[in-house]
Design an enzyme around this catalytic site. Sequence first.
Site, PDB file in Angstrom:
ATOM      1  N   LYS A  17     -14.208  42.025 -65.577  1.00 56.37           N
ATOM      2  CA  LYS A  17     -15.079  40.867 -65.369  1.00 56.37           C
ATOM      3  C   LYS A  17     -15.449  40.770 -63.895  1.00 56.37           C
ATOM      4  O   LYS A  17     -14.606  40.955 -63.010  1.00 56.37           O
ATOM      5  CB  LYS A  17     -14.361  39.597 -65.832  1.00 56.37           C
ATOM      6  CG  LYS A  17     -15.230  38.340 -65.775  1.00 56.37           C
ATOM      7  CD  LYS A  17     -14.457  37.127 -66.301  1.00 56.37           C
ATOM      8  CE  LYS A  17     -15.281  35.855 -66.247  1.00 56.37           C
ATOM      9  NZ  LYS A  17     -14.535  34.670 -66.739  1.00 56.37           N
ATOM     10  N   SER A  29     -16.821  31.656 -69.945  1.00 60.52           N
ATOM     11  CA  SER A  29     -17.696  32.408 -69.057  1.00 60.52           C
ATOM     12  C   SER A  29     -17.569  33.919 -69.206  1.00 60.52           C
ATOM     13  O   SER A  29     -18.397  34.679 -68.732  1.00 60.52           O
ATOM     14  CB  SER A  29     -17.385  32.041 -67.601  1.00 60.52           C
ATOM     15  OG  SER A  29     -16.046  32.435 -67.256  1.00 60.52           O
ATOM     16  N   SER A  40     -12.107  30.447 -70.936  1.00 60.56           N
ATOM     17  CA  SER A  40     -13.126  31.489 -70.748  1.00 60.56           C
ATOM     18  C   SER A  40     -12.721  32.883 -71.192  1.00 60.56           C
ATOM     19  O   SER A  40     -13.541  33.803 -71.147  1.00 60.56           O
ATOM     20  CB  SER A  40     -13.560  31.532 -69.275  1.00 60.56           C
ATOM     21  OG  SER A  40     -14.260  30.359 -68.940  1.00 60.56           O
TER      22      SER A  40
END
Length: 509
Positions: free
Chosen positions: A80, A155, A179
Amino acid sequence: MSAEYTKLTAAELAAGLAAGDFSAAEVTAAHLAQIEATNDTLNSFLCTNDAALETARKIDERRAAGEQLAELAGVPLAVKDVLVTTDMPSTSGSKILAGYMSPFDATVVAKARRAGLVLLGKTNMDEFAMGSSNENSAYGSVKNPWQTDCVPGGSGGGSAAAVAAFQAPLALGSDTGGSIRQPAALTGSVGVKPTYGAVSRYGAIAMASSLDQIGPCARTVLDAGLLQDVIAGHDWHDATSLRHDWVSMAQAAREGAATGSLKGVKIGVVKELISESHTQTGVLQNFNAALELAAREGAEIVPITAKHFEYAVAAYYLIMPAEVSSNLARYDSVRFGMRVDAASGDTVADVMSKTRAAGFGSEVKRRIILGTYALSAGYYDAYYGTAQRVRTLVQRDFNEAFAQVDVLAAPTSNTTAWHLGERTADPMQNYLNDATTIPANLAGVPGISVPIGLAAEDNMPVGLQLMAPQYEDARLYKTGAAFERLIAARDGKMFWQRMPALQSVKAGA
């Protein structure tokens, strides 16, 4: 070998690599080809790693020379973009950090490299991890592999989508209010938020420091456990890092999967996290069916009241923006981030204002304003101070609940994935998307999301969230793997084997 490398789990890849059935270079090439074939559709990767194939070849050379390697050596990994890396840009999904190259690796990235994992690239995300749909990225929305006109959750939708679309067997994510877990639920993958402090946050671009936690994304509970074994442990760089001897999460997952037995396990169902009026029918049906399976295997289902959980979302959206306001103050055109050129007569304050206006997206600006207001003189005690007291009450609710049960259960998300653009006009509706996941972040307890079925209304994935006391991450892996086995026995296959293939890339292709 004729098997599709991208369709193997991380555990299967590790076993095959160790046995010499195939090479890390072949596995890496197959996943890079899958990314190339599908990323225009999904937008899950912001960039790929130019050094990935060379890294894989070096792993093959070391293995051929007889060197003893870590279990996951040669297995590909997506990262990420909230985690800084030296060989790829680290933008946190924001225009203000476009092109930023870090002089150091995040601790979890460094650990992954040392374990021989091959970094494929950086995954897309909501800007500075602010959002629950992945529609707030400065680099475009990520699409859900199950239905590409739907969101993948946020997210960390990029990491979840990458795993679900067979672009990577493993991914790293961050979880501030859900997330990792919520995108896992919406994409039919497995996501884990470890105990706060179990995994170092050093090198994670901060959103809300008392809530952020790095964790694994995968297609199976065992694969997530293998990755957490690599990244967990004390780190002197991180003042919140725990000094604790963590047992193997992979071993716990193997134990849970070996029998699928839940006999004697007390599972608490928190009524405050399940509202029939706010929970999609298909989600409730799958959740109740999973509990029925557990009960038939000898689990005891215990109703639990956690009266302060209903205030968790309100408390979170005061604490989190306050920390956002503080953490994002560094992007001021002087210390970090882009800089808008000064016009004649502009002061430093003028350039700072123009830079932040141009560099931050609307959701980031909204949360900075909320947080700054909550911390301002005259409002600090009324808002931020009160929210912290509610946080303590939520932690006490967890303690009281875990005095009665082994784990707590709830739907990971009250709905399945919604259509792109469907909720963007109403920030409050978006904030409520994390209602079931936020309490675990406020209390610092670990949580896992395991796929349990498809909703009848839309044929989209539903996730079961399990939570355990602090330090009891292994309990989650064991229980989660048992549920995973029960669901597989019911359906005749592992859930990830039902995932839609946007593109199949075979060995040697």
